[in-house]
Scaffold this motif. Structure first.
Motif, PDB file in Angstrom:
ATOM      1  N   LEU A 367       0.859  -1.177   0.000  1.00 45.55           N
ATOM      2  CA  LEU A 367       0.000   0.000   0.000  1.00 45.55           C
ATOM      3  C   LEU A 367       0.898   1.231   0.000  1.00 45.55           C
ATOM      4  CD1 LEU A 367      -2.903  -0.885   2.474  1.00 45.55           C
ATOM      5  CD2 LEU A 367      -2.972  -0.796  -0.018  1.00 45.55           C
ATOM      6  N   PHE A 368       0.294   2.384  -0.097  1.00 48.44           N
ATOM      7  CA  PHE A 368       1.051   3.626  -0.221  1.00 48.44           C
ATOM      8  C   PHE A 368       2.007   3.790   0.961  1.00 48.44           C
ATOM      9  CE2 PHE A 368      -3.161   4.330  -2.189  1.00 48.44           C
ATOM     10  CZ  PHE A 368      -2.729   4.378  -3.509  1.00 48.44           C
ATOM     11  N   SER A 369       3.241   4.145   0.655  1.00 51.71           N
ATOM     12  CA  SER A 369       4.292   4.190   1.670  1.00 51.71           C
ATOM     13  C   SER A 369       3.999   5.198   2.774  1.00 51.71           C
ATOM     14  CB  SER A 369       5.636   4.516   1.006  1.00 51.71           C
ATOM     15  OG  SER A 369       5.570   5.770   0.327  1.00 51.71           O
ATOM     16  N   VAL A 370       3.130   6.166   2.500  1.00 51.06           N
ATOM     17  CA  VAL A 370       2.812   7.154   3.524  1.00 51.06           C
ATOM     18  C   VAL A 370       2.155   6.490   4.740  1.00 51.06           C
ATOM     19  CG1 VAL A 370       0.515   7.687   2.610  1.00 51.06           C
ATOM     20  CG2 VAL A 370       1.763   9.420   3.886  1.00 51.06           C
ATOM     21  N   LEU A 371       1.505   5.318   4.514  1.00 53.37           N
ATOM     22  CA  LEU A 371       0.851   4.628   5.626  1.00 53.37           C
ATOM     23  C   LEU A 371       1.851   4.038   6.607  1.00 53.37           C
ATOM     24  CD1 LEU A 371      -1.986   2.811   3.651  1.00 53.37           C
ATOM     25  CD2 LEU A 371      -2.215   4.782   5.169  1.00 53.37           C
ATOM     26  N   GLU A 372       3.108   3.955   6.219  1.00 58.79           N
ATOM     27  CA  GLU A 372       4.125   3.463   7.134  1.00 58.79           C
ATOM     28  C   GLU A 372       4.259   4.372   8.350  1.00 58.79           C
ATOM     29  OE1 GLU A 372       8.900   2.225   7.122  1.00 58.79           O
ATOM     30  OE2 GLU A 372       7.911   2.971   5.299  1.00 58.79           O
ATOM     31  N   GLY A 373       3.922   5.652   8.182  1.00 54.15           N
ATOM     32  CA  GLY A 373       4.017   6.601   9.282  1.00 54.15           C
ATOM     33  C   GLY A 373       2.760   6.729  10.099  1.00 54.15           C
ATOM     34  N   ILE A 374       1.842   5.749   9.995  1.00 55.26           N
ATOM     35  CA  ILE A 374       0.568   5.846  10.705  1.00 55.26           C
ATOM     36  C   ILE A 374       0.758   5.766  12.218  1.00 55.26           C
ATOM     37  CG2 ILE A 374       0.058   3.374  10.701  1.00 55.26           C
ATOM     38  CD1 ILE A 374      -2.847   4.106  10.049  1.00 55.26           C
ATOM     39  N   ARG A 375       1.871   5.180  12.666  1.00 57.19           N
ATOM     40  CA  ARG A 375       2.121   5.073  14.111  1.00 57.19           C
ATOM     41  C   ARG A 375       2.878   6.267  14.671  1.00 57.19           C
ATOM     42  NH1 ARG A 375       3.986  -1.259  15.007  1.00 57.19           N
ATOM     43  NH2 ARG A 375       1.982  -2.218  14.511  1.00 57.19           N
ATOM     44  N   SER A 376       3.589   6.993  13.814  1.00 54.98           N
ATOM     45  CA  SER A 376       4.461   8.047  14.313  1.00 54.98           C
ATOM     46  C   SER A 376       4.046   9.447  13.869  1.00 54.98           C
ATOM     47  CB  SER A 376       5.911   7.790  13.861  1.00 54.98           C
ATOM     48  OG  SER A 376       5.984   7.686  12.446  1.00 54.98           O
ATOM     49  N   ILE A 571     -11.300  -2.466  -5.820  1.00 57.02           N
ATOM     50  CA  ILE A 571     -10.511  -1.292  -5.439  1.00 57.02           C
ATOM     51  C   ILE A 571      -9.106  -1.722  -5.012  1.00 57.02           C
ATOM     52  CG2 ILE A 571     -10.339   0.622  -3.796  1.00 57.02           C
ATOM     53  CD1 ILE A 571     -13.404   0.637  -3.672  1.00 57.02           C
ATOM     54  N   GLY A 572      -9.027  -2.792  -4.237  1.00 61.28           N
ATOM     55  CA  GLY A 572      -7.731  -3.276  -3.772  1.00 61.28           C
ATOM     56  C   GLY A 572      -6.836  -3.731  -4.905  1.00 61.28           C
ATOM     57  N   ALA A 574      -6.909  -2.759  -7.985  1.00 55.28           N
ATOM     58  CA  ALA A 574      -6.477  -1.576  -8.736  1.00 55.28           C
ATOM     59  C   ALA A 574      -5.267  -0.925  -8.057  1.00 55.28           C
ATOM     60  CB  ALA A 574      -7.637  -0.585  -8.849  1.00 55.28           C
ATOM     61  N   ILE A 575      -5.302  -0.852  -6.727  1.00 61.29           N
ATOM     62  CA  ILE A 575      -4.171  -0.271  -5.994  1.00 61.29           C
ATOM     63  C   ILE A 575      -2.931  -1.151  -6.119  1.00 61.29           C
ATOM     64  CG2 ILE A 575      -3.331   0.353  -3.691  1.00 61.29           C
ATOM     65  CD1 ILE A 575      -6.194   1.108  -2.954  1.00 61.29           C
ATOM     66  N   TYR A 576      -3.120  -2.451  -5.995  1.00 61.85           N
ATOM     67  CA  TYR A 576      -1.967  -3.350  -6.010  1.00 61.85           C
ATOM     68  C   TYR A 576      -1.277  -3.361  -7.378  1.00 61.85           C
ATOM     69  CZ  TYR A 576       0.803  -7.605  -6.079  1.00 61.85           C
ATOM     70  OH  TYR A 576       1.829  -8.500  -6.242  1.00 61.85           O
ATOM     71  N   PHE A 577      -2.048  -3.534  -8.449  1.00 59.04           N
ATOM     72  CA  PHE A 577      -1.424  -3.653  -9.769  1.00 59.04           C
ATOM     73  C   PHE A 577      -0.948  -2.304 -10.313  1.00 59.04           C
ATOM     74  CE2 PHE A 577      -3.969  -7.593  -9.721  1.00 59.04           C
ATOM     75  CZ  PHE A 577      -2.945  -8.487  -9.999  1.00 59.04           C
ATOM     76  N   ALA A 578      -1.486  -1.203  -9.766  1.00 64.19           N
ATOM     77  CA  ALA A 578      -1.002   0.109 -10.202  1.00 64.19           C
ATOM     78  C   ALA A 578       0.162   0.612  -9.347  1.00 64.19           C
ATOM     79  CB  ALA A 578      -2.151   1.124 -10.163  1.00 64.19           C
ATOM     80  N   TYR A 579       0.237   0.147  -8.112  1.00 62.74           N
ATOM     81  CA  TYR A 579       1.248   0.678  -7.201  1.00 62.74           C
ATOM     82  C   TYR A 579       2.059  -0.427  -6.513  1.00 62.74           C
ATOM     83  CZ  TYR A 579       3.343   3.148  -3.246  1.00 62.74           C
ATOM     84  OH  TYR A 579       4.238   3.645  -2.332  1.00 62.74           O
ATOM     85  N   GLY A 580       1.374  -1.333  -5.802  1.00 65.20           N
ATOM     86  CA  GLY A 580       2.052  -2.280  -4.933  1.00 65.20           C
ATOM     87  C   GLY A 580       3.024  -3.196  -5.641  1.00 65.20           C
ATOM     88  N   ILE A 581       2.663  -3.686  -6.820  1.00 63.71           N
ATOM     89  CA  ILE A 581       3.522  -4.641  -7.509  1.00 63.71           C
ATOM     90  C   ILE A 581       4.835  -4.007  -7.959  1.00 63.71           C
ATOM     91  CG2 ILE A 581       2.647  -4.254  -9.847  1.00 63.71           C
ATOM     92  CD1 ILE A 581       2.670  -7.306 -10.219  1.00 63.71           C
ATOM     93  N   GLN A 582       4.840  -2.670  -8.117  1.00 62.86           N
ATOM     94  CA  GLN A 582       6.053  -1.964  -8.545  1.00 62.86           C
ATOM     95  C   GLN A 582       6.907  -1.521  -7.363  1.00 62.86           C
ATOM     96  OE1 GLN A 582       5.273   1.168 -11.427  1.00 62.86           O
ATOM     97  NE2 GLN A 582       3.356   0.188 -12.039  1.00 62.86           N
ATOM     98  N   TYR A 583       6.267  -1.141  -6.274  1.00 58.33           N
ATOM     99  CA  TYR A 583       6.996  -0.551  -5.154  1.00 58.33           C
ATOM    100  C   TYR A 583       7.097  -1.495  -3.965  1.00 58.33           C
ATOM    101  CZ  TYR A 583       6.386   3.736  -7.805  1.00 58.33           C
ATOM    102  OH  TYR A 583       6.420   4.686  -8.801  1.00 58.33           O
ATOM    103  N   SER A 584       6.854  -2.776  -4.177  1.00 59.62           N
ATOM    104  CA  SER A 584       6.981  -3.747  -3.102  1.00 59.62           C
ATOM    105  C   SER A 584       8.398  -3.752  -2.549  1.00 59.62           C
ATOM    106  CB  SER A 584       6.611  -5.137  -3.610  1.00 59.62           C
ATOM    107  OG  SER A 584       6.978  -6.121  -2.680  1.00 59.62           O
ATOM    108  N   LEU A 585       8.505  -3.866  -1.245  1.00 56.69           N
ATOM    109  CA  LEU A 585       9.811  -3.907  -0.597  1.00 56.69           C
ATOM    110  C   LEU A 585      10.616  -5.107  -1.075  1.00 56.69           C
ATOM    111  CD1 LEU A 585      11.641  -2.640   1.593  1.00 56.69           C
ATOM    112  CD2 LEU A 585      10.573  -4.195   3.231  1.00 56.69           C
ATOM    113  N   VAL A 586       9.952  -6.234  -1.334  1.00 60.63           N
ATOM    114  CA  VAL A 586      10.637  -7.419  -1.838  1.00 60.63           C
ATOM    115  C   VAL A 586      11.204  -7.157  -3.222  1.00 60.63           C
ATOM    116  CG1 VAL A 586      10.385  -9.862  -2.381  1.00 60.63           C
ATOM    117  CG2 VAL A 586       9.104  -8.878  -0.478  1.00 60.63           C
ATOM    118  N   SER A 587      10.444  -6.413  -4.056  1.00 61.35           N
ATOM    119  CA  SER A 587      10.915  -6.089  -5.405  1.00 61.35           C
ATOM    120  C   SER A 587      12.136  -5.180  -5.354  1.00 61.35           C
ATOM    121  CB  SER A 587       9.789  -5.417  -6.199  1.00 61.35           C
ATOM    122  OG  SER A 587      10.251  -4.996  -7.460  1.00 61.35           O
TER     123      SER A 587
END
Length: 590
Positions: A367-376, A571-572, A574-587
């Motif tokens: 998901l969008f990397s901005v969500l990584e800061g949801i705790r801080s 909706i999910g 669409a987000i994954y194939f447009a964003y997640g598959i390219q910016y995955s940490l594993v990738s």
């Protein structure tokens, strides 16, 4: 070229991360024993469901046979729990099903699991909203909702007069979330709260066996007529009397809804790294806690249907109203107040599970990397809370309580099925050395020429898993999952099957033969001999049985539930194939 492109694309979908070392066995952080874990699971599982499920399912779906619904739902949960226990032994980290799916079966399935968990947690919040309304309004004799509708109806649209209480509770949810962002339950408080819940519900069970009437499990059309219900020859939504008034179909639908009552057991895996002896306490904690939960639900539902004829349960009835029916008014107010306290406790820190999944998926890049800061970062946290609260309010307005319960169950049944599938696959894969990934295993064994033959399927030449046997199990598992779904869809048409239609019966026979054959092929493949603290017994039958029961429950869900789930998944994806598959940490780390 096309073949290579499709192969690379497929490899992206099953990428798996490498985890850091878990907490050491002698780490002081490991302080929880089996009793602590059981208290956590029972406390998270026995709660709102027991107050609203029994009346809702008994009235509309199962009648007194709701006790059978809880039995089957509990069995399905035990099968899923055993599969989770083996996954926790393979991945000894404290987290949700999302991490387990990511590590065991790959990126795409992890995204599906995480995205589904988000929806199910939001649906759970909508259920709590409705439960809070019922609890508070019942203490006031349903005067609040009636007064609100009568006083504001001339001034606002009808939809707001019908659901104004939901919007008010939604606002309360939002304010409580902002107030309790750092609220955490301690285990002594959890054990005390769990003990109080069990004592209160034990009082209900004892009351039911004292004041109950066994005749309420043997109702006939004469009883309906004596109660002033006309046209007993076509009772319609009341069923047909007896212990199973709604028939076998009612038991199936009721079981699917009752599964909501057992979904809290997965909370035990959030504490794997804090357990003193996880190889023993996790499996034991699951079995003991689910057994306790089943006894409580069985006893409460039996007491309710013995005290009150199921057809007298009103829509939206909660458990304390049964005490009014037997004339125990003081006990009614005590139990209703206890229910309100339980609901209020669920409000505290209710967004924690959702934030944990969002943080993890943002951290992994799915998901969008901005969500990584949801705790801080407070701004991200506030915006996420507002958006999810709006979604919750919309769901609570436009979907009924049964639809929300089914949605929450679907959100757990799908991850449970994926975990069972991962157990089915992983046990038959070749062992990888430390720090070695799957592609390196294949490359290392590439010099061994393996050919797929019919004899090799049933009589493999190697006592240990090979790349070929691993691929055979993967393909067979995928085919089995598809065939089990088809079988459950066909069995859902059981009235046609009972009529003796040769076409439908032939379809069932063919499906059963194919399922049996593929199961036999998997059974003949060599299993991994890697030592694990806990292994699912009776492989491959038990994981397949778990998948079968989960799918059977899912096909009983309403069309509205599946429509909402389909929109959410579109909706999910669409987000994954447009964003997640390219910016995955594993990738990025590959």
């Amino acid at each position: 070229m096309l073949h290579q492109a499709l192969r690379r694309f497929g490899q992206k979908l099953v990428r798996r991360p490498t985890l850091k070392e878990p907490v050491a066995k002698d780490d002081p952080q490991r302080s929880l024993n089996t009793l602590d874990l059981v208290a956590r699971v029972v406390g998270r599982t026995v709660g709102i469901g027991v107050y609203i499920l029994a009346g809702e399912v008994a009235r509309n779906q199962a009648g007194p046979s709701i006790v059978i619904c809880f039995l089957v739902a509990g069995l399905s949960s035990v099968l899923a729990g055993l599969c989770y226990a083996e996954v926790s032994a393979r991945v000894p980290h404290s987290d949700s099903t999302y991490l387990y799916s990511f590590v065991t079966i790959g990126e795409l399935w992890a995204f599906i699991t995480g995205w589904t968990l988000i929806l199910s947690h939001v649906g759970d919040k909508a259920i709590v909203a409705r439960a809070c309304i019922l609890a508070f309004d019942n203490l006031r004799g349903n005067k609040i909702s009636q007064t609100l509708r009568e006083s504001i109806s001339p001034h606002v649209p009808r939809v707001l007069t019908e659901y104004v209480d939901i919007f008010v509770v939604g606002l309360v949810f939002l304010l409580i979330e902002f107030r309790n962002l750092r609220y955490v339950w301690s285990f002594p408080v959890t054990k005390m709260a769990t003990l109080v819940k069990l004592l209160v519900l034990s009082f209900v069970i004892i009351s039911g066996f004292i004041k109950g009437d066994l005749h309420n499990w043997k109702l006939t059309e004469e009883d309906y007529a004596m109660a002033g219900l006309n046209d007993t020859s076509s009772l319609g939504p009341l069923g047909s009397g007896g212990f199973v008034p709604f028939g076998f179909e009612g038991i199936l639908c009721g079981t699917a809804t009752c599964f909501y009552a057992f979904i809290g057991f997965s909370s035990i895996f959030e504490k794997v790294e804090e357990a003193r002896n996880p190889q023993h306490s996790i499996p034991m904690g699951i079995v003991i806690s689910l057994f306790i939960c089943f006894l409580v639900y069985f006893g409460v539902s039996a007491a309710l249907t013995l005290m009150v004829p199921y057809y007298k349960l009103r829509h939206g009835s909660i458990l304390p109203q049964a005490l009014l029916h037997i004339g125990w008014d003081p006990a009614y107010y005590f139990l209703a107040f206890a229910f309100l306290c339980i609901v209020s406790a669920r409000l505290l820190g209710f967004m924690f599970p959702i934030r944990r999944v969002l943080h993890r998926m943002g951290q992994d890049g799915l998901l969008f990397s901005v969500l990584e800061g949801i705790r801080s970062r407070p701004f991200i946290l506030i915006m996420t809370t507002v958006i999810l609260s709006i979604i919750t309010a919309i769901m609570a307005v436009f979907f009924g309580l049964t639809d929300l319960l089914d949605l929450r169950s679907v959100g757990s049944l799908i991850p449970h099925s994926l975990v069972a599938t991962s157990i089915l696959i992983l046990r038959y894969q070749p062992e990888a050395k430390e720090g070695e990934n799957e592609s390196e295993v294949l490359e290392e064994n590439g010099h061994i020429v393996e050919r797929l033959t019919l004899q090799g399927l049933l009589f493999p030449g190697s006592p240990t898993p090979t790349p070929l046997s691993g691929r055979v199990v993967r393909v067979c598992s995928a085919l089995l999952a598809l065939l089990l779904i088809l079988l459950c869809l066909v069995l859902a048409q059981w009235p046609v099957l009972l009529s003796g239609d040769p076409v439908w019966i032939s379809v069932v026979v063919v499906l059963l033969v194919l399922i049996t054959g593929l199961t036999g092929v998997i059974w003949r493949q060599p299993q991994s001999s890697s030592p694990l603290y806990f292994k699912v017994p009776a492989l491959p039958l038990l994981p397949l049985l778990s998948i079968f029961m989960n799918v059977c429950l899912m096909v009983q869900m309403t069309a509205a539930t599946w429509a909402l789930f389909a929109v959410w998944m579109l909706i999910g994806f669409a987000i994954y194939f447009a964003y997640g598959i390219q910016y995955s940490l594993v990738s990025n780390s590959a």
